[in-house]
Design an enzyme around this catalytic site. Structure first.
Site, PDB file in Angstrom:
ATOM      1  N   LYS A   1       2.437  -5.458   9.432  1.00  0.00           N
ATOM      2  CA  LYS A   1       2.164  -4.218   8.675  1.00  0.00           C
ATOM      3  C   LYS A   1       3.492  -4.129   9.437  1.00  0.00           C
ATOM      4  O   LYS A   1       3.652  -3.097  10.331  1.00  0.00           O
ATOM      5  CB  LYS A   1       1.040  -3.828   9.369  1.00  0.00           C
ATOM      6  CG  LYS A   1       0.790  -2.175   8.539  1.00  0.00           C
ATOM      7  CD  LYS A   1      -0.974  -1.228   9.026  1.00  0.00           C
ATOM      8  CE  LYS A   1      -0.765  -0.720   8.563  1.00  0.00           C
ATOM      9  NZ  LYS A   1      -2.110  -0.093   8.568  1.00  0.00           N
TER      10      LYS A   1
ATOM     11  N   VAL B   1       2.502  -5.435   4.000  1.00  0.00           N
ATOM     12  CA  VAL B   1       1.247  -6.365   4.580  1.00  0.00           C
ATOM     13  C   VAL B   1       2.120  -7.150   4.993  1.00  0.00           C
ATOM     14  O   VAL B   1       1.683  -8.206   3.257  1.00  0.00           O
ATOM     15  CB  VAL B   1       0.186  -6.098   4.900  1.00  0.00           C
ATOM     16  CG1 VAL B   1      -0.132  -7.136   6.021  1.00  0.00           C
ATOM     17  CG2 VAL B   1      -0.166  -4.631   5.375  1.00  0.00           C
TER      18      VAL B   1
ATOM     19  N   ASP C   1     -12.171   4.408   8.132  1.00  0.00           N
ATOM     20  CA  ASP C   1     -11.273   3.595   6.561  1.00  0.00           C
ATOM     21  C   ASP C   1     -12.433   2.181   6.392  1.00  0.00           C
ATOM     22  O   ASP C   1     -11.297   1.455   5.630  1.00  0.00           O
ATOM     23  CB  ASP C   1     -10.000   3.776   6.834  1.00  0.00           C
ATOM     24  CG  ASP C   1      -8.659   3.035   5.165  1.00  0.00           C
ATOM     25  OD1 ASP C   1     -10.185   3.665   4.749  1.00  0.00           O
ATOM     26  OD2 ASP C   1      -8.301   2.591   5.267  1.00  0.00           O
TER      27      ASP C   1
ATOM     28  N   GLY D   1       0.852  -1.382   0.311  1.00  0.00           N
ATOM     29  CA  GLY D   1      -0.073   0.425   0.078  1.00  0.00           C
ATOM     30  C   GLY D   1       1.088   1.341  -0.207  1.00  0.00           C
ATOM     31  O   GLY D   1       1.913   1.172  -0.021  1.00  0.00           O
ATOM     32  N   GLY D   2       0.359   2.020  -0.090  1.00  0.00           N
ATOM     33  CA  GLY D   2       0.788   3.439   0.067  1.00  0.00           C
ATOM     34  C   GLY D   2       2.032   4.553   1.437  1.00  0.00           C
ATOM     35  O   GLY D   2       2.452   4.332   1.573  1.00  0.00           O
ATOM     36  N   MET D   3       1.314   3.901   2.341  1.00  0.00           N
ATOM     37  CA  MET D   3       1.840   3.969   3.625  1.00  0.00           C
ATOM     38  C   MET D   3       2.493   2.525   4.673  1.00  0.00           C
ATOM     39  O   MET D   3       3.354   3.249   5.190  1.00  0.00           O
ATOM     40  CB  MET D   3       0.514   4.477   4.615  1.00  0.00           C
ATOM     41  CG  MET D   3       0.147   5.510   4.387  1.00  0.00           C
ATOM     42  SD  MET D   3      -1.001   6.273   5.004  1.00  0.00           S
ATOM     43  CE  MET D   3      -2.107   5.244   5.908  1.00  0.00           C
ATOM     44  N   ALA D   4       1.842   1.366   3.489  1.00  0.00           N
ATOM     45  CA  ALA D   4       2.745   0.478   4.280  1.00  0.00           C
ATOM     46  C   ALA D   4       2.667  -1.173   3.751  1.00  0.00           C
ATOM     47  O   ALA D   4       1.810  -0.881   2.806  1.00  0.00           O
ATOM     48  CB  ALA D   4       1.533   0.184   5.767  1.00  0.00           C
TER      49      ALA D   4
END
Length: 167
Positions: A37, A22, A131, A17-20
């Site tokens: 994560k 997993v 979210d 993902g953009g932030m993390a």
């Protein structure tokens, strides 16, 4: 694969993902699978990883104990990147379920009810998820729904529902 982060040994990547990112990992201390994560350095909005907001988010998410919420096992730092270890849920995302076709009325009602119960448990603790989307809802083979990813959660001040502080 094979990288050790604390007691966790990474098996494979589950999602980017953009932030993390997993990963599924083996918890060598407790002998169970975990979802790990790993947050990209600088990947959290507003300097979350350095401002103390990351710690508040982890505490908020880990305080929700409900069968429909993925449990947080712990958190830490590895090579400058923050991580959160949580329950590994084997299942299908709501997005994937919907791609397969329409859900029956009974199944849709069951999913919606379980999501509402999970969010209600969080709200009782002053936590707003912020979210909810099909990718953050997993259905196990037995029909149990798990709500994931409280990464954008907001912790409401308990004294006033009108005031809040970001988590």
């Amino acid at each position: 694969s094979g990288t050790q982060i604390g007691p966790y040994v990474i098996r494979k990547i589950l999602a980017r993902g953009g932030m993390a990112d997993v990963y599924v990992a083996d918890d060598t201390l407790l002998g169970r699978a975990a979802a790990l994560k790993i947050i990209h350095p600088g990947g959290l909005p507003g300097g979350l990883e350095s401002s103390g907001r990351y710690e508040r988010e982890v505490r908020a998410a880990s305080s929700v104990s409900h069968p429909n919420v993925a449990h947080i096992y712990g958190a830490g730092e590895y090579e400058g990147a923050k991580y959160i270890a949580m329950e590994f849920v084997e299942g299908t995302s709501l997005r994937e379920l919907l791609k397969k076709g329409k859900l029956s009325y009974a199944r849709a009602l069951s999913i919606g009810t379980q999501i509402a119960k999970a969010l209600s448990a969080a709200h009782k603790l002053g936590i707003v998820h912020r979210d909810i989307k099909p990718e953050n809802i997993l259905s196990r083979d037995d029909g149990l729904i798990k709500v994931l990813d409280f990464g954008l959660a907001k912790l409401l001040n308990r004294g006033s529902q009108n005031q809040s502080s970001e988590v």
